[in-house]
Motif scaffolding. Structure first.
Motif, short mmCIF file in Angstrom:
data_model
loop_
_atom_site.label_atom_id
_atom_site.label_comp_id
_atom_site.label_asym_id
_atom_site.label_seq_id
_atom_site.Cartn_x
_atom_site.Cartn_y
_atom_site.Cartn_z
N UNK A 103 0.88 -1.17 0.00
CA UNK A 103 0.00 0.00 0.00
C UNK A 103 0.91 1.22 0.00
N UNK A 104 0.73 2.05 -0.98
CA UNK A 104 1.52 3.26 -1.14
C UNK A 104 0.52 4.41 -1.20
N UNK A 105 0.55 5.26 -0.20
CA UNK A 105 -0.48 6.28 -0.15
C UNK A 105 -0.07 7.51 0.62
N UNK A 106 -1.07 8.21 1.10
CA UNK A 106 -0.85 9.50 1.74
C UNK A 106 -1.04 9.48 3.25
N UNK A 107 -1.61 8.41 3.80
CA UNK A 107 -2.01 8.42 5.21
C UNK A 107 -0.88 8.02 6.15
N UNK A 108 -0.67 8.84 7.16
CA UNK A 108 0.14 8.43 8.28
C UNK A 108 -0.66 7.44 9.11
#
Length: 164
Positions: free
Chosen positions: A94-99
């Motif tokens: 999963x590569x995304x924006x959420x910390x």
């Protein structure tokens, strides 16, 4: 597969449950992140976080540091320049924006989640291998280093200043 804000926490938890091991390069960590990322104490885990900037709750990292001291298959490092959000296992990433935080994933309910996060989850072998290679390079680089007791003390001071 595209993951929108509503699906992000569920997709992350499903991946954590399915993968035999995890490598996690996520900049900022909040309450509950340790249990979300490592609910199975027997699972190998490597974590890189950004501890110095004040965006990570040091008490969560302390829990992971203590776990790493007790379990050889758990390792944790810090990188002052890390802003990435990558979770990679042997078969997916999963590569995304959420910390891994209340703001990022709404650990304390969607009413607390402030940011609209999105990600891509892939099972494409080439993409997963590429993500794993990136993680390994960072893990071994001079940008990444162990976390000391002094680092945790300094991070606590910075974190509390940011909360004010």
């Amino acid at each position: 597969m595209f993951i929108g804000p509503e699906q992000y926490p569920k997709a992350l938890r499903a991946m954590v449950a399915q993968e035999a091991s995890l490598d996690v390069a996520v900049a900022f960590w909040g309450d509950g992140a340790d249990a979300t990322i490592h609910p199975d104490d027997g699972k190998p885990l490597r974590v890189i976080c950004n501890l110095r900037s004040g965006g990570t709750n040091p008490s969560v990292i302390k829990l992971l540091v203590d776990r790493a001291k007790a379990m050889a298959h758990v390792q944790i490092r810090q990188c002052d320049r890390l802003h990435a959000k990558l979770v990679v296992g042997p078969t997916s990433a999963i590569i995304g924006s959420a910390n891994v935080s209340a703001n990022g994933l709404g650990f304390e309910g969607v009413e607390v989640a402030h940011w609209l996060e999105a990600a891509i989850q892939t099972v494409d072998r080439d993409e997963v291998e590429s993500a794993q290679e990136w993680f390994n390079r960072l893990w071994l680089s001079t940008d990444s280093r162990p976390i000391t007791d002094q680092d945790l003390t300094d991070a606590t001071e910075t974190y509390e200043k940011n909360r004010d």
